[in-house]
Design a protein around this motif. Structure first.
Motif, PDB file in Angstrom:
ATOM      1  N   THR A   1      12.109  -8.364  -9.258  1.00  0.00           N
ATOM      2  CA  THR A   1      11.131  -7.495  -8.601  1.00  0.00           C
ATOM      3  C   THR A   1       9.845  -8.234  -8.260  1.00  0.00           C
ATOM      4  O   THR A   1       9.173  -7.888  -7.296  1.00  0.00           O
ATOM      5  N   THR A   2       9.491  -9.249  -9.037  1.00  0.00           N
ATOM      6  CA  THR A   2       8.332 -10.067  -8.674  1.00  0.00           C
ATOM      7  C   THR A   2       8.599 -10.813  -7.376  1.00  0.00           C
ATOM      8  O   THR A   2       7.736 -10.856  -6.482  1.00  0.00           O
ATOM      9  N   LEU A   3       9.782 -11.393  -7.248  1.00  0.00           N
ATOM     10  CA  LEU A   3      10.151 -12.057  -5.990  1.00  0.00           C
ATOM     11  C   LEU A   3      10.176 -11.070  -4.833  1.00  0.00           C
ATOM     12  O   LEU A   3       9.724 -11.389  -3.728  1.00  0.00           O
ATOM     13  N   ALA A   4      10.686  -9.869  -5.077  1.00  0.00           N
ATOM     14  CA  ALA A   4      10.715  -8.838  -4.027  1.00  0.00           C
ATOM     15  C   ALA A   4       9.302  -8.431  -3.626  1.00  0.00           C
ATOM     16  O   ALA A   4       9.026  -8.210  -2.443  1.00  0.00           O
ATOM     17  N   SER A   5       8.404  -8.351  -4.590  1.00  0.00           N
ATOM     18  CA  SER A   5       7.032  -7.959  -4.262  1.00  0.00           C
ATOM     19  C   SER A   5       6.348  -9.016  -3.398  1.00  0.00           C
ATOM     20  O   SER A   5       5.597  -8.680  -2.477  1.00  0.00           O
ATOM     21  N   TYR A   6       6.606 -10.284  -3.686  1.00  0.00           N
ATOM     22  CA  TYR A   6       6.032 -11.331  -2.849  1.00  0.00           C
ATOM     23  C   TYR A   6       6.703 -11.401  -1.484  1.00  0.00           C
ATOM     24  O   TYR A   6       6.060 -11.704  -0.488  1.00  0.00           O
ATOM     25  N   ALA A   7       7.972 -11.116  -1.417  1.00  0.00           N
ATOM     26  CA  ALA A   7       8.694 -11.182  -0.143  1.00  0.00           C
ATOM     27  C   ALA A   7       8.261 -10.080   0.814  1.00  0.00           C
ATOM     28  O   ALA A   7       8.173 -10.307   2.023  1.00  0.00           O
ATOM     29  N   PHE A   8       7.988  -8.885   0.285  1.00  0.00           N
ATOM     30  CA  PHE A   8       7.669  -7.748   1.146  1.00  0.00           C
ATOM     31  C   PHE A   8       6.203  -7.357   1.117  1.00  0.00           C
ATOM     32  O   PHE A   8       5.808  -6.441   1.833  1.00  0.00           O
ATOM     33  N   ASN A   9       5.378  -8.018   0.353  1.00  0.00           N
ATOM     34  CA  ASN A   9       3.981  -7.630   0.206  1.00  0.00           C
ATOM     35  C   ASN A   9       3.205  -7.756   1.514  1.00  0.00           C
ATOM     36  O   ASN A   9       2.424  -6.885   1.859  1.00  0.00           O
ATOM     37  N   ASP A  10       3.392  -8.825   2.270  1.00  0.00           N
ATOM     38  CA  ASP A  10       2.669  -9.003   3.524  1.00  0.00           C
ATOM     39  C   ASP A  10       3.055  -7.934   4.536  1.00  0.00           C
ATOM     40  O   ASP A  10       2.205  -7.423   5.269  1.00  0.00           O
ATOM     41  N   ASN A  11       4.327  -7.569   4.590  1.00  0.00           N
ATOM     42  CA  ASN A  11       4.763  -6.532   5.519  1.00  0.00           C
ATOM     43  C   ASN A  11       4.149  -5.188   5.179  1.00  0.00           C
ATOM     44  O   ASN A  11       3.734  -4.452   6.067  1.00  0.00           O
ATOM     45  N   ILE A  12       4.095  -4.843   3.920  1.00  0.00           N
ATOM     46  CA  ILE A  12       3.536  -3.569   3.498  1.00  0.00           C
ATOM     47  C   ILE A  12       2.039  -3.529   3.787  1.00  0.00           C
ATOM     48  O   ILE A  12       1.529  -2.562   4.327  1.00  0.00           O
ATOM     49  N   SER A  13       1.324  -4.576   3.440  1.00  0.00           N
ATOM     50  CA  SER A  13      -0.122  -4.594   3.621  1.00  0.00           C
ATOM     51  C   SER A  13      -0.520  -4.574   5.092  1.00  0.00           C
ATOM     52  O   SER A  13      -1.516  -3.962   5.458  1.00  0.00           O
ATOM     53  N   ASN A  14       0.241  -5.230   5.946  1.00  0.00           N
ATOM     54  CA  ASN A  14      -0.122  -5.307   7.358  1.00  0.00           C
ATOM     55  C   ASN A  14       0.283  -4.069   8.140  1.00  0.00           C
ATOM     56  O   ASN A  14      -0.335  -3.765   9.164  1.00  0.00           O
ATOM     57  N   GLN A  15       1.293  -3.339   7.713  1.00  0.00           N
ATOM     58  CA  GLN A  15       1.747  -2.177   8.476  1.00  0.00           C
ATOM     59  C   GLN A  15       0.889  -0.948   8.242  1.00  0.00           C
ATOM     60  O   GLN A  15       0.862  -0.051   9.064  1.00  0.00           O
TER      61      GLN A  15
END
Length: 102
Positions: A87-101
């Motif tokens: 889940t840490t890897l998932a949070s880093y993988a999708f964090n930029d997409n969530i923050s920018n959208q």
């Protein structure tokens, strides 16, 4: 002298502190008023639930019949560690997409 019961009671006490702190931190994230903060809080809550669900699922790996016993034992013994890393890897993988959208 420590008995198995004493060890289990102490383990339950320590775990309950971690669970209480974790739930409190996740719920405190929702106190912000902006939509962006709510979306980030919802994302963090989903990651917390994913961590718990994945670790609970992997903890039951000993009962599986799919993999060899050594692999099932490894998955069961390191269920929490594997779930946290995933889940840490998932949070880093999708964090930029969530923050920018939002």
């Amino acid at each position: 002298r420590l008995t198995p019961f004493t060890h289990d009671v102490f383990g339950c006490f320590v775990c309950s502190i971690y669970v209480t702190d974790g739930v409190t931190d996740v719920m405190d994230r929702f106190n912000s008023g902006s939509l962006r903060e709510f979306a980030i809080s919802l994302y963090a809550s989903n990651l917390a639930l994913l961590t718990f669900g994945l670790s609970a699922w992997l903890a039951g790996a000993l009962a599986w019949t799919v993999l060899p016993p050594r692999i099932r034992l490894f998955l069961s013994d390191y269920a929490v560690t594997i779930a946290v890393v995933a889940t840490t890897l998932a949070s880093y993988a999708f964090n930029d997409n969530i923050s920018n959208q939002v």
